[in-house]
Scaffold this motif. Sequence first.
Motif, PDB file in Angstrom:
ATOM      1  N   GLU A  34      25.220  44.088  37.263  1.00  0.00           N
ATOM      2  CA  GLU A  34      24.964  44.268  38.694  1.00  0.00           C
ATOM      3  C   GLU A  34      24.373  45.638  39.006  1.00  0.00           C
ATOM      4  O   GLU A  34      23.737  45.833  40.048  1.00  0.00           O
ATOM      5  CB  GLU A  34      26.252  44.045  39.505  1.00  0.00           C
ATOM      6  N   GLU A  35      24.542  46.601  38.093  1.00  0.00           N
ATOM      7  CA  GLU A  35      23.983  47.940  38.288  1.00  0.00           C
ATOM      8  C   GLU A  35      22.814  48.223  37.353  1.00  0.00           C
ATOM      9  O   GLU A  35      21.854  48.922  37.731  1.00  0.00           O
ATOM     10  CB  GLU A  35      25.075  48.994  38.065  1.00  0.00           C
ATOM     11  N   ASP A  36      22.888  47.715  36.119  1.00  0.00           N
ATOM     12  CA  ASP A  36      21.925  48.123  35.091  1.00  0.00           C
ATOM     13  C   ASP A  36      20.726  47.203  34.962  1.00  0.00           C
ATOM     14  O   ASP A  36      19.642  47.656  34.590  1.00  0.00           O
ATOM     15  CB  ASP A  36      22.634  48.210  33.734  1.00  0.00           C
ATOM     16  N   LEU A  37      20.906  45.911  35.237  1.00  0.00           N
ATOM     17  CA  LEU A  37      19.810  44.970  35.067  1.00  0.00           C
ATOM     18  C   LEU A  37      18.758  45.237  36.145  1.00  0.00           C
ATOM     19  O   LEU A  37      18.961  44.954  37.313  1.00  0.00           O
ATOM     20  CB  LEU A  37      20.333  43.532  35.171  1.00  0.00           C
ATOM     21  N   GLY A  38      17.655  45.826  35.737  1.00  0.00           N
ATOM     22  CA  GLY A  38      16.604  46.190  36.682  1.00  0.00           C
ATOM     23  C   GLY A  38      16.809  47.519  37.357  1.00  0.00           C
ATOM     24  O   GLY A  38      16.010  47.916  38.219  1.00  0.00           O
ATOM     25  N   GLY A  39      17.875  48.246  37.001  1.00  0.00           N
ATOM     26  CA  GLY A  39      18.136  49.550  37.599  1.00  0.00           C
ATOM     27  C   GLY A  39      17.200  50.626  37.063  1.00  0.00           C
ATOM     28  O   GLY A  39      16.593  50.465  36.006  1.00  0.00           O
ATOM     29  N   PRO A  40      17.095  51.758  37.769  1.00  0.00           N
ATOM     30  CA  PRO A  40      16.159  52.816  37.364  1.00  0.00           C
ATOM     31  C   PRO A  40      16.598  53.562  36.104  1.00  0.00           C
ATOM     32  O   PRO A  40      15.765  54.028  35.336  1.00  0.00           O
ATOM     33  CB  PRO A  40      16.140  53.752  38.578  1.00  0.00           C
ATOM     34  N   PHE A  41      17.917  53.692  35.876  1.00  0.00           N
ATOM     35  CA  PHE A  41      18.421  54.414  34.714  1.00  0.00           C
ATOM     36  C   PHE A  41      19.530  53.611  34.032  1.00  0.00           C
ATOM     37  O   PHE A  41      20.702  53.999  34.066  1.00  0.00           O
ATOM     38  CB  PHE A  41      18.929  55.800  35.118  1.00  0.00           C
ATOM     39  N   PRO A  42      19.187  52.464  33.418  1.00  0.00           N
ATOM     40  CA  PRO A  42      20.221  51.641  32.782  1.00  0.00           C
ATOM     41  C   PRO A  42      20.866  52.366  31.611  1.00  0.00           C
ATOM     42  O   PRO A  42      20.219  53.128  30.895  1.00  0.00           O
ATOM     43  CB  PRO A  42      19.448  50.400  32.322  1.00  0.00           C
ATOM     44  N   VAL A  43      22.160  52.117  31.432  1.00  0.00           N
ATOM     45  CA  VAL A  43      22.931  52.828  30.425  1.00  0.00           C
ATOM     46  C   VAL A  43      22.515  52.401  29.016  1.00  0.00           C
ATOM     47  O   VAL A  43      22.052  51.297  28.787  1.00  0.00           O
ATOM     48  CB  VAL A  43      24.448  52.573  30.639  1.00  0.00           C
ATOM     49  N   SER A  44      22.655  53.294  28.088  1.00  0.00           N
ATOM     50  CA  SER A  44      22.498  53.018  26.659  1.00  0.00           C
ATOM     51  C   SER A  44      23.314  54.070  25.921  1.00  0.00           C
ATOM     52  O   SER A  44      23.269  55.253  26.306  1.00  0.00           O
ATOM     53  CB  SER A  44      21.037  53.102  26.209  1.00  0.00           C
ATOM     54  N   PRO A  45      24.081  53.675  24.894  1.00  0.00           N
ATOM     55  CA  PRO A  45      24.305  52.356  24.318  1.00  0.00           C
ATOM     56  C   PRO A  45      24.958  51.385  25.308  1.00  0.00           C
ATOM     57  O   PRO A  45      25.585  51.803  26.271  1.00  0.00           O
ATOM     58  CB  PRO A  45      25.251  52.647  23.141  1.00  0.00           C
ATOM     59  N   VAL A  46      24.794  50.093  24.997  1.00  0.00           N
ATOM     60  CA  VAL A  46      25.293  49.067  25.902  1.00  0.00           C
ATOM     61  C   VAL A  46      26.649  48.518  25.484  1.00  0.00           C
ATOM     62  O   VAL A  46      27.295  47.810  26.248  1.00  0.00           O
ATOM     63  CB  VAL A  46      24.284  47.909  26.049  1.00  0.00           C
TER      64      VAL A  46
END
Length: 205
Positions: A121-133
Amino acid sequence: MEIEIGTVASGWQDVIALYSGQLPVRVATRHGVSFDIPGLTVWLRNPADLTPPPGYPYPELIKDYRDRVFGEQRESSLLYQRLRRWVPAGGAPVDQFEQAVALLRQDEHTRSAVFSTWRPEEDLGGPFPVSPVGGALRIVGGELLLFLTARSVDVWVGLVPELLTFGQLVSDAALDLRLTGSKVCYQAWSAHLYEVDYLTYLSGA
């Protein structure tokens, strides 16, 4: 592609050298041209050795990344909050990593010591998606194995801080579990090297 290295210090240049062959795919991104090895897996045999590689150009990033997991930046670190203070809907914060270690204390053969840092809900298509997942812990042959999955990593800039930080995390957990050692299996869906950094590497090779 899979590569095995002894330590981060001795193996980082071996990972960089992969980009001199036929494996990488040339990709034009909004950040510039990069060479990408999809699904690169790095096996780190001795994560307890936290020596930085000679010639790594960003030693300050090692301290910065470590501080996000172990130090002063934990309160503002998205990675730390997801890993150690995951907030479920309507529930209390969960230390996913400690719970995974606790599962192994109860049953050393469990395959359920899994953690996630990805919130769609936050990372899919977000500007700064987290990594590692996300990742998992297993005990195999008296050693603690950390399987870590990265959405994306810049092997010139970010690979060294990530491997050293998670190397310390799994080494500490192995000591806690009274195991003889630990290893890291790090897989990046996109392991990339930007053209400008590749030229810097070639000029120093």
